[in-house]
Design an enzyme around this catalytic site. Structure first.
Site, PDB file in Angstrom:
ATOM      1  N   CYS A   8      -8.725  23.364  -9.136  1.00 47.08           N
ATOM      2  CA  CYS A   8      -8.160  24.510  -9.860  1.00 47.08           C
ATOM      3  C   CYS A   8      -8.381  24.313 -11.363  1.00 47.08           C
ATOM      4  O   CYS A   8      -8.697  25.257 -12.091  1.00 47.08           O
ATOM      5  CB  CYS A   8      -6.656  24.620  -9.622  1.00 47.08           C
ATOM      6  N   CYS A  35      -8.966  31.686  -3.839  1.00 46.87           N
ATOM      7  CA  CYS A  35      -9.634  30.796  -4.803  1.00 46.87           C
ATOM      8  C   CYS A  35     -10.291  29.639  -4.070  1.00 46.87           C
ATOM      9  O   CYS A  35     -11.443  29.320  -4.320  1.00 46.87           O
ATOM     10  CB  CYS A  35      -8.649  30.291  -5.860  1.00 46.87           C
TER      11      CYS A  35
HETATM   12  C1  HEC Z   1     -14.533  28.591  -8.981  1.00 46.38           C
HETATM   13  C2  HEC Z   1     -13.523  28.934  -9.933  1.00 46.38           C
HETATM   14  C3  HEC Z   1     -12.062  28.919  -9.478  1.00 46.38           C
HETATM   15  C4  HEC Z   1     -11.376  27.857  -8.970  1.00 46.38           C
HETATM   16  C5  HEC Z   1     -11.867  26.448  -8.742  1.00 46.38           C
HETATM   17  C6  HEC Z   1     -10.024  28.338  -8.747  1.00 46.38           C
HETATM   18  N1  HEC Z   1      -9.914  29.643  -9.123  1.00 46.38           N
HETATM   19 FE1  HEC Z   1      -8.204  30.711  -9.261  1.00 46.38          FE
HETATM   20  N2  HEC Z   1      -9.260  32.334  -9.916  1.00 46.38           N
HETATM   21  C7  HEC Z   1     -10.628  32.373 -10.078  1.00 46.38           C
HETATM   22  C8  HEC Z   1     -11.037  33.722 -10.419  1.00 46.38           C
HETATM   23  C9  HEC Z   1     -12.469  34.181 -10.701  1.00 46.38           C
HETATM   24  C10 HEC Z   1      -9.850  34.476 -10.441  1.00 46.38           C
HETATM   25  C11 HEC Z   1      -9.745  35.987 -10.710  1.00 46.38           C
HETATM   26  C12 HEC Z   1      -9.930  36.261 -12.122  1.00 46.38           C
HETATM   27  C13 HEC Z   1      -8.880  35.663 -12.857  1.00 46.38           C
HETATM   28  O1  HEC Z   1      -7.740  36.142 -12.631  1.00 46.38           O
HETATM   29  O2  HEC Z   1      -9.159  34.712 -13.620  1.00 46.38           O
HETATM   30  C14 HEC Z   1      -8.752  33.573 -10.140  1.00 46.38           C
HETATM   31  C15 HEC Z   1      -7.415  33.943 -10.138  1.00 46.38           C
HETATM   32  C16 HEC Z   1      -6.360  33.066  -9.883  1.00 46.38           C
HETATM   33  C17 HEC Z   1      -4.965  33.416  -9.983  1.00 46.38           C
HETATM   34  C18 HEC Z   1      -4.407  34.765 -10.383  1.00 46.38           C
HETATM   35  C19 HEC Z   1      -4.223  34.907 -11.857  1.00 46.38           C
HETATM   36  C20 HEC Z   1      -3.728  36.279 -12.263  1.00 46.38           C
HETATM   37  O3  HEC Z   1      -3.303  36.419 -13.423  1.00 46.38           O
HETATM   38  O4  HEC Z   1      -3.754  37.199 -11.462  1.00 46.38           O
HETATM   39  C21 HEC Z   1      -4.239  32.311  -9.646  1.00 46.38           C
HETATM   40  C22 HEC Z   1      -2.730  32.185  -9.578  1.00 46.38           C
HETATM   41  C23 HEC Z   1      -5.195  31.263  -9.339  1.00 46.38           C
HETATM   42  N3  HEC Z   1      -6.465  31.753  -9.510  1.00 46.38           N
HETATM   43  C24 HEC Z   1      -4.851  29.997  -8.936  1.00 46.38           C
HETATM   44  C25 HEC Z   1      -5.782  29.020  -8.554  1.00 46.38           C
HETATM   45  C26 HEC Z   1      -5.427  27.749  -7.964  1.00 46.38           C
HETATM   46  C27 HEC Z   1      -4.009  27.259  -7.692  1.00 46.38           C
HETATM   47  C28 HEC Z   1      -6.601  27.078  -7.722  1.00 46.38           C
HETATM   48  C29 HEC Z   1      -6.792  25.760  -7.014  1.00 46.38           C
HETATM   49  C30 HEC Z   1      -6.351  25.729  -5.633  1.00 46.38           C
HETATM   50  C31 HEC Z   1      -7.676  27.927  -8.201  1.00 46.38           C
HETATM   51  N4  HEC Z   1      -7.151  29.100  -8.665  1.00 46.38           N
HETATM   52  C32 HEC Z   1      -9.012  27.580  -8.218  1.00 46.38           C
HETATM   53  C33 HEC Z   1     -11.484  31.302  -9.997  1.00 46.38           C
HETATM   54  C34 HEC Z   1     -11.145  30.031  -9.559  1.00 46.38           C
END
Ligand code: HEC
Ligand code: HEC
Length: 257
Positions: free
Chosen positions: A173, A218
């Site tokens: 993350c 994610c």
């Molecule tokens: C490969 C890149 C990537 C990884 C690794 C990743 N994410 Fe994300 N995440 C994104 C994208 C793209 C979005 C949608 C756009 C944004 O809201 O940034 C998102 C959105 C989110 C959101 C929503 C944010 C909002 O304001 O709506 C959360 C909560 C989140 N991620 C948590 C996590 C967690 C916990 C992990 C690990 C388990 C993780 N992400 C791993 C790319 C990633």
């Protein structure tokens, strides 16, 4: 070829040097990354499509179960007697269960123990409806999740998961939401991964998405195996992720792509 170049891109992301992102961390809501048009839609209750789910949750909150019990019996019409600041403190440590409980767990405690019903399945439609309504009532309250005392080990476990590398691509993350924050990925700008707008309304799917579902999306996006909604892993992750947003305001139902 597209798949391959994407894989290489992920690897580069995963292995590039750590930036000092974690120092001096200031929480920023995901809404700060929205276009002006989407922000307006989010802030206008008449235009915000997530309000349908708020209304659905409101109807469940006022509906009598088979025995004639209602949430309003104890929490008042329109939830007037609810402690809204308390809602912004979830997940909270529950001494009885000796673990942190989420707002959905709290609803189930009331539903099961105080209204004598069969428990609702985590993240089911009714649960997400009630959660959306409750968070909407608490909109504008300041997130204040406790991270010390008995919740500490769960917070630490969540923090560890947040930094753990998953799947073949060995991404965490942290890589996307801290190290590469602000970068553009498939037309979306990476934000901090904050939870203050959840459940969020997604324009791409025309439905409300819970926080645990977002975690799964994610993980699946970089081909890692998701955990189950309501699992210990996701609850620990929710403690850590939500506490990273301490000081932000609840914005449910937020609008996202
Ligand atoms: C490969 C890149 C990537 C990884 C690794 C990743 N994410 Fe994300 N995440 C994104 C994208 C793209 C979005 C949608 C756009 C944004 O809201 O940034 C998102 C959105 C989110 C959101 C929503 C944010 C909002 O304001 O709506 C959360 C909560 C989140 N991620 C948590 C996590 C967690 C916990 C992990 C690990 C388990 C993780 N992400 C791993 C790319 C990633
Ligand atoms: C018989 C009374 C009763 C009923 C019915 C009831 N609750 Fe509760 N609820 C409580 C009590 C007591 C607490 C607070 C004490 C605690 O920390 O457990 C509480 C706490 C809560 C909280 C935390 C916020 C706060 O004000 O402390 C939420 C959210 C909540 N209930 C939702 C619901 C929902 C949704 C329903 C209907 C499905 C429901 N409750 C039905 C008694 C009830």
């Amino acid at each position: 070829m597209k798949e391959l170049s994407q894989g290489v891109f992920w690897l580069l992301l995963a292995w590039s040097a750590a930036s000092p992102a974690e120092q001096n961390f200031t929480p920023v809501s995901g809404s700060a990354f929205l276009s002006g048009q989407m922000r307006e839609m989010q802030e206008d209750d008449f235009a915000n499509p997530g309000m349908d789910v708020v209304d659905y949750g409101r109807s469940l909150f006022h509906k009598a179960d088979e025995e004639g019990h209602r949430c309003t019996d104890c929490h008042g019409e329109d939830g007037r007697k609810l402690n809204l600041q308390h809602i912004a403190a979830y997940p909270v440590y529950d001494p009885g269960q000796e673990r942190p409980i989420t707002l959905q767990d709290q609803v189930n405690i009331c539903w099961e123990e105080r209204m004598d019903n069969f428990p609702l399945v985590y993240d089911c439609r009714e649960m997400v409806g009630l959660e959306t309504y409750l968070k909407y009532l608490a909109r504008g309250q300041t997130i204040a999740v406790k991270t010390d005392g008995p919740v500490r080990p769960f917070y630490e476990a969540g923090k560890k998961l947040y930094h753990q590398r998953f799947g073949q691509l060995e991404m965490s993350c942290y890589h996307c939401h801290d190290q590469h924050r602000g970068a553009w990925l498939r037309g979306q700008q990476l934000n901090q991964g904050q939870s203050n707008g959840f459940p969020v309304y997604r324009l791409s799917t025309s439905r409300v998405t819970s926080l645990h579902r977002r975690f799964s999306e994610c993980l699946a996006s970089f081909r890692a195996e998701p955990f189950l909604p309501g699992s210990d892993e996701y609850i620990n992750l929710e403690v850590y992720v939500t506490s990273r947003g301490n000081g932000l305001k609840i914005e449910t139902p937020a609008i996202r792509d």
